[in-house]
Structure formats: C-alpha cells, structure tokens
Design an enzyme around this catalytic site. Structure first.
Site, mmCIF file in Angstrom:
data_model
loop_
_atom_site.group_PDB
_atom_site.id
_atom_site.type_symbol
_atom_site.label_atom_id
_atom_site.label_comp_id
_atom_site.label_asym_id
_atom_site.label_seq_id
_atom_site.Cartn_x
_atom_site.Cartn_y
_atom_site.Cartn_z
ATOM 1 N N GLU A 1 -5.551 8.267 17.992
ATOM 2 C CA GLU A 1 -6.064 9.642 18.166
ATOM 3 C C GLU A 1 -6.953 10.018 16.984
ATOM 4 O O GLU A 1 -8.056 10.562 17.159
ATOM 5 C CB GLU A 1 -4.912 10.654 18.268
ATOM 6 C CG GLU A 1 -4.062 10.561 19.528
ATOM 7 C CD GLU A 1 -3.013 9.444 19.455
ATOM 8 O OE1 GLU A 1 -2.879 8.795 18.397
ATOM 9 O OE2 GLU A 1 -2.341 9.204 20.479
ATOM 10 N N GLU B 1 -8.985 -1.514 5.466
ATOM 11 C CA GLU B 1 -7.759 -1.703 6.247
ATOM 12 C C GLU B 1 -8.097 -1.794 7.732
ATOM 13 O O GLU B 1 -7.572 -2.640 8.453
ATOM 14 C CB GLU B 1 -6.808 -0.530 6.002
ATOM 15 C CG GLU B 1 -5.512 -0.652 6.798
ATOM 16 C CD GLU B 1 -4.509 0.453 6.468
ATOM 17 O OE1 GLU B 1 -4.944 1.567 6.088
ATOM 18 O OE2 GLU B 1 -3.304 0.200 6.608
ATOM 19 N N GLN C 1 0.854 -1.199 0.000
ATOM 20 C CA GLN C 1 0.000 0.000 0.000
ATOM 21 C C GLN C 1 0.884 1.242 0.000
ATOM 22 O O GLN C 1 1.531 1.537 1.001
ATOM 23 C CB GLN C 1 -0.883 -0.033 1.253
ATOM 24 C CG GLN C 1 -1.811 1.135 1.420
ATOM 25 C CD GLN C 1 -2.387 1.171 2.833
ATOM 26 O OE1 GLN C 1 -1.859 0.538 3.749
ATOM 27 N NE2 GLN C 1 -3.449 1.914 3.016
ATOM 28 N N SER D 1 1.232 6.409 2.575
ATOM 29 C CA SER D 1 1.899 7.357 3.486
ATOM 30 C C SER D 1 3.191 7.896 2.897
ATOM 31 O O SER D 1 3.906 7.198 2.180
ATOM 32 C CB SER D 1 2.249 6.675 4.815
ATOM 33 O OG SER D 1 1.108 6.119 5.398
HETATM 34 C C1 FAD Z 1 3.980 -0.933 11.371
HETATM 35 C C2 FAD Z 1 3.464 0.099 10.420
HETATM 36 C C3 FAD Z 1 3.107 -0.291 9.135
HETATM 37 C C4 FAD Z 1 2.635 0.651 8.223
HETATM 38 N N1 FAD Z 1 2.342 0.228 6.951
HETATM 39 C C5 FAD Z 1 1.948 1.142 6.034
HETATM 40 C C6 FAD Z 1 1.760 0.757 4.673
HETATM 41 O O1 FAD Z 1 1.930 -0.411 4.303
HETATM 42 N N2 FAD Z 1 1.405 1.688 3.775
HETATM 43 C C7 FAD Z 1 1.195 2.995 4.119
HETATM 44 O O2 FAD Z 1 0.842 3.781 3.248
HETATM 45 N N3 FAD Z 1 1.392 3.415 5.415
HETATM 46 C C8 FAD Z 1 1.769 2.518 6.367
HETATM 47 N N4 FAD Z 1 1.977 2.908 7.671
HETATM 48 C C9 FAD Z 1 1.872 4.337 7.993
HETATM 49 C C10 FAD Z 1 0.697 4.698 8.885
HETATM 50 O O3 FAD Z 1 -0.505 4.680 8.181
HETATM 51 C C11 FAD Z 1 1.031 6.105 9.451
HETATM 52 O O4 FAD Z 1 2.150 5.949 10.295
HETATM 53 C C12 FAD Z 1 -0.124 6.665 10.235
HETATM 54 O O5 FAD Z 1 -1.183 7.002 9.388
HETATM 55 C C13 FAD Z 1 0.298 7.931 11.028
HETATM 56 O O6 FAD Z 1 0.958 8.842 10.197
HETATM 57 P P1 FAD Z 1 2.368 9.467 10.612
HETATM 58 O O7 FAD Z 1 3.281 8.341 11.002
HETATM 59 O O8 FAD Z 1 2.795 10.351 9.517
HETATM 60 O O9 FAD Z 1 2.079 10.318 11.930
HETATM 61 P P2 FAD Z 1 1.489 11.798 11.997
HETATM 62 O O10 FAD Z 1 0.282 11.895 11.120
HETATM 63 O O11 FAD Z 1 2.593 12.765 11.759
HETATM 64 O O12 FAD Z 1 1.014 11.855 13.504
HETATM 65 C C14 FAD Z 1 1.914 12.148 14.587
HETATM 66 C C15 FAD Z 1 1.101 12.175 15.877
HETATM 67 O O13 FAD Z 1 0.116 13.232 15.804
HETATM 68 C C16 FAD Z 1 -1.189 12.713 16.065
HETATM 69 N N5 FAD Z 1 -2.163 13.410 15.224
HETATM 70 C C17 FAD Z 1 -2.054 13.687 13.904
HETATM 71 N N6 FAD Z 1 -3.161 14.326 13.451
HETATM 72 C C18 FAD Z 1 -3.998 14.443 14.512
HETATM 73 C C19 FAD Z 1 -5.305 15.024 14.696
HETATM 74 N N7 FAD Z 1 -5.951 15.586 13.676
HETATM 75 N N8 FAD Z 1 -5.863 14.959 15.938
HETATM 76 C C20 FAD Z 1 -5.202 14.360 16.977
HETATM 77 N N9 FAD Z 1 -3.949 13.826 16.868
HETATM 78 C C21 FAD Z 1 -3.354 13.860 15.651
HETATM 79 C C22 FAD Z 1 -1.115 11.236 15.685
HETATM 80 O O14 FAD Z 1 -2.098 10.485 16.379
HETATM 81 C C23 FAD Z 1 0.309 10.895 16.127
HETATM 82 O O15 FAD Z 1 0.319 10.598 17.508
HETATM 83 C C24 FAD Z 1 2.458 2.003 8.613
HETATM 84 C C25 FAD Z 1 2.792 2.395 9.921
HETATM 85 C C26 FAD Z 1 3.292 1.455 10.818
HETATM 86 C C27 FAD Z 1 3.650 1.902 12.196
#
Ligand code: FAD
Length: 417
Positions: free
Chosen positions: A386, A256, A138, A141
């Site tokens: 969150e 998902e 996928q 991100s």
């Molecule tokens: C093991 C693992 C596998 C993954 N596999 C995939 C994959 O195969 N393909 C893919 O595309 N992605 C994948 N991901 C990515 C995953 O979808 C993202 O990590 C997730 O959506 C969070 O985005 P970010 O890491 O950019 O954090 P951010 O969006 O930067 O968030 C940082 C912090 O801010 C908080 N936050 C952000 N916005 C808000 C809001 N509006 N209100 C309250 N709190 C908020 C979040 O909860 C978090 O604590 C994977 C992640 C992990 C850990």
C-alpha cells in the site's frame, strides 16, 4: 535465465571472465554437469562435492564479483550495473545462491556506508560485509513506527564523544546473529520528525543491547525485538551529520527495495541451496498439467516471470545511467511480492487436499506450505505494498501527496500511538 538481451562484445567478454572464475572456484565437474542438462548427473556431482553454500558466499564475497558496483578499493569492481545482471544470470544458470547470507550488509549497509560513511568507516566495515565475516541487521522499525518510520522514538543523547541510546526496535531480521546494526535514532525531538534523526552503526555486542527472537507462523525465528538500555555508541560510529539520518536512511530504504525485489521463488536462494532449473522444477511440481484451468494459470505465471525479468532490466538500466535506485525499485518490489504470493498460493491449490494435509516426512509438501506462509511477509517487509503504491502514485504518476499528519510540527507535539 530464460529472458536475455544479447550480450555486447564487452558483456560477452565479462561473462567469459566470470565463467573462468567459476570454473576455477567450483567443484570439478559442476559446470559440465549443468551444461549437459542432465539433472541426475548434476545432482550426483553436487552431492559428492561437499559444496557448502555458507563457505561459497565467503569465496564469492572475497572475489569482487559479489558487489561489482562497489569501489575497487573496498572489494568491488567499480563496475557497471549490467555486470551485476551478467553475474546473476550466470549464478542462476550454474545453480548457485544469488542471495548472500549477509543480504542486509551487502544490499543495504554497504551502499549506505559507501554513500554517506567516512573513509575510516569504509575501511573498517565494507570488506567484512562482503566476505560474510560480519553479519548486519537493520534497526529501523519500532512497535509504533513502521510505514511512518520517521515518527520513531528511540532516543540517542550526546554525552561527550559518545551517544547514549534508549528505546526499542522490532522486526529486526538476523539481529540474533548480527555483529552490527544500522540504527536510526532520534537525536532532536524538538524539530519536525524527519529533521531530528541521526544514523549510527551499532555494535550489537554493546552492553545494554538485548535481543529477543520472535516466532513466526512458519515456525522459524527470522526476526527479533531489540531493546536498548543506556547503550553507548561512539560518535565515530555516526554515519552522516547529526540530524541528517533521514537522508542516509532513504539510501538504505531505496537499496532495500532493490535487494528485496531480487528475491523470488525462482532464483536459487541461499536458504534453498542448489537446485535444478527453477522454472522447470516449478512446472514439474504441478500435477494435472492437462487441466485447461491449470494450463491457463501456468501460462499466466510464465508471462509474469518474463515481466519480472524485464522490469529488473529496466531498473538496472536506470542505474546504468548513473541514477540512484528510484521509484522503479518500488514497482519491482510490489510486483515481485504479489507474484510470490499468487504463485505459492497456486502451488497449494494445484495439490488440492495434499496442499494442506500430508503424511509426516513429505518434504515437498512441507516446502510448499512453508513457501506459502513465508510469502505473506513479502508484501509487508521492506515497505508495504500500500505504501509503495502511494509512492508510485506521487513520484511516477504525479498524483496529489498522501496526507501527512503533523507536517512541519515538532516531533514532541505530534500525537503518536
Ligand atoms: C519478515 C519481515 C522482516 C522485517 N525485517 C525488518 C528489519 O530487518 N528491520 C526493520 O527495521 N524492519 C523490518 N521489518 C518491518 C517492516 O519494514 C514493517 O513491518 C513495515 O514497514 C510496515 O510497518 P508496520 O508493520 O508497523 O505496519 P503499519 O505501518 O502499522 O501498517 C499497517 C497497515 O496500514 C497500512 N498503511 C500504513 N500507512 C499507510 C498509508 N499512508 N497509506 C495506505 N496504507 C497505509 C499498511 O500498508 C499496513 O497494511 C520487517 C517486516 C517483516 C514482515
């Protein structure tokens, strides 16, 4: 499964049909050994059978039972959601993997192609997803776009019958093994962020795709960085209309949540292969069960395990009414993720010092620590707890919407990090 609604006549007949299929496809003696309740005799049958969980996902994938909701013509049963529940409960009962190695293909890409893909795409991809011949990843991100996925910056520019893709993705699970990726890219930067996205099927072997594995704190490399340099994607690989990528991506994301909410410490996972009764194994693994504080915690986990099952049933009965996975998928996903963290943390606590330091070769201690470390990701992957709580607040409780910076503005005018 310990929590069961009594089968209707139709469900009982389907359960029987599936058991007969299992009997014809599992090694001889396997089901009898499980039914006997004798863990040692099951272990003997399992060890001598040469059972291979990788081959097994192919066998069940070609049987129609791996995706009963998919249309018959593409390898499913055109069935009802309760069938999935019956199949899953039988798989758990007979110590079989409940999660396909191609989880992202079966759980995410397949349902998206079924809903938004062309006939040619359904014909080309769906059966090979089920059989596990083609693994999917996928590509959503990016370093600057996770929770706010619609802000993503990977560009796709049209060039005749092709699109030229440039940019970067991150956290891409299984990209190092995948044949295809679900790619969300920006095709129009001059409209509001949700409106300028298009969804593509990307051949991961295309020139210009570079996959770099990332090492996690568990020591393994489940996910990757993926770079695109002028990657050419045929327009025939576009899913849905140009600019309609967000609608297609929502189908992927809703599915998902459902797929990830099914992953827990209890069912027999693909990675774990076959094991004993999962709840019994958990109880047996806890030392000092006469300690009143330990007993309180165990009783609480039992309550939560039951609740998890009931919430899953509620989600599948919503789907039985013909609804797409909705906010109840978010409830399940948050509950399951936090339950996994509480329980894996308790397993370490219960072992005291041995939870954090052990003699080399103690595989149980290693597995406990691995499970604890891996569970940290559960509240991030597939949408953070969150962000999912925000969705529940808005869509279930009807509370005011979260603040959306740049609403209605062209994507190019929105400040990004
Ligand atoms: C093991 C693992 C596998 C993954 N596999 C995939 C994959 O195969 N393909 C893919 O595309 N992605 C994948 N991901 C990515 C995953 O979808 C993202 O990590 C997730 O959506 C969070 O985005 P970010 O890491 O950019 O954090 P951010 O969006 O930067 O968030 C940082 C912090 O801010 C908080 N936050 C952000 N916005 C808000 C809001 N509006 N209100 C309250 N709190 C908020 C979040 O909860 C978090 O604590 C994977 C992640 C992990 C850990």
């Amino acid at each position: 499964m310990r929590w069961e609604i009594e089968d209707t006549a139709e469900q009982a007949a389907f359960r029987q049909e599936f058991r007969e299929w299992l009997a014809a496809n599992l090694p001889k003696g396997w089901m009898d050994a499980v039914d006997s309740g004798d863990a040692d005799s099951f272990e003997k049958v399992r060890a001598s059978s040469g059972f291979n969980p990788f081959a097994w996902t192919g066998t069940i994938g070609r049987s129609r039972y791996a995706a009963p909701l998919w249309p018959k013509e593409y390898g499913g049963l055109s069935g009802e959601p309760w069938m999935q529940q019956v199949i899953r409960s039988e798989l758990v009962r007979y110590r079989l993997p409940t999660v396909a190695i191609n989880l992202l293909g079966v759980g995410l890409a397949g349902p998206t192609i079924i809903e938004h893909g062309t006939e040619a795409q359904k014909e080309r991809y769906l059966r090979k997803i089920l059989s596990g011949e083609e693994i999917w990843c996928q590509l959503f991100s990016e370093p600057g776009s996770g929770s706010d996925l619609a802000s993503l910056a990977t560009r796709a520019v049209r060039d005749g019958d092709e699109w030229v893709v440039t940019g970067q993705k991150v956290w891409t699970t299984l990209a190092q093994f995948a044949q295809f990726g679900m790619l969300l890219a920006r095709t129009d930067p001059n409209v509001p962020k949700h409106e300028g996205l298009t969804y593509f099927i990307l051949d991961m072997k295309s020139p210009g795709v570079e996959v770099r594995p990332l090492k996690q704190m568990t020591g393994s490399s489940e996910f990757n960085e993926v770079f695109f340099t002028d990657v050419r994607v045929p327009d025939a690989n576009r899913v849905g209309a140009v600019g309609d990528g967000w609608r297609c991506a929502r189908t992927t994301l809703m599915n998902e949540r459902v797929a990830l909410s099914g992953i827990s410490l209890d069912p027999v996972s693909f990675a774990g292969g076959t094991r004993r009764d999962p709840w019994r194994s958990f109880l047996d693994s806890v030392p000092d069960r006469s300690n009143p504080l330990v007993r309180q915690r165990l009783a609480q986990f039992y309550i939560e395990t039951e609740l998890k099952e009931i919430t899953s049933f509620r989600a599948s009965s919503a789907r039985a009414r013909g609804q797409q996975p909705g906010p109840e998928g978010a409830v399940n996903k948050v509950f399951n993720a936090e339950y996994n963290q509480r329980r894996s943390s308790f397993s370490l606590d219960a072992h005291g010092m041995a939870g954090v330091a052990w003699l080399a070769g103690d595989r149980d201690a290693e597995a406990r620590a691995q499970t604890f470390l891996r569970a940290r990701a559960n509240t991030i992957e597939g949408g953070t707890s969150e962000v999912l709580r925000n969705q529940m607040a808005e869509r279930i409780l009807g509370l005011p919407r979260d603040i959306e910076v740049g609403k209605g503005m062209p994507w190019t005018d929105i400040k990004r990090n």
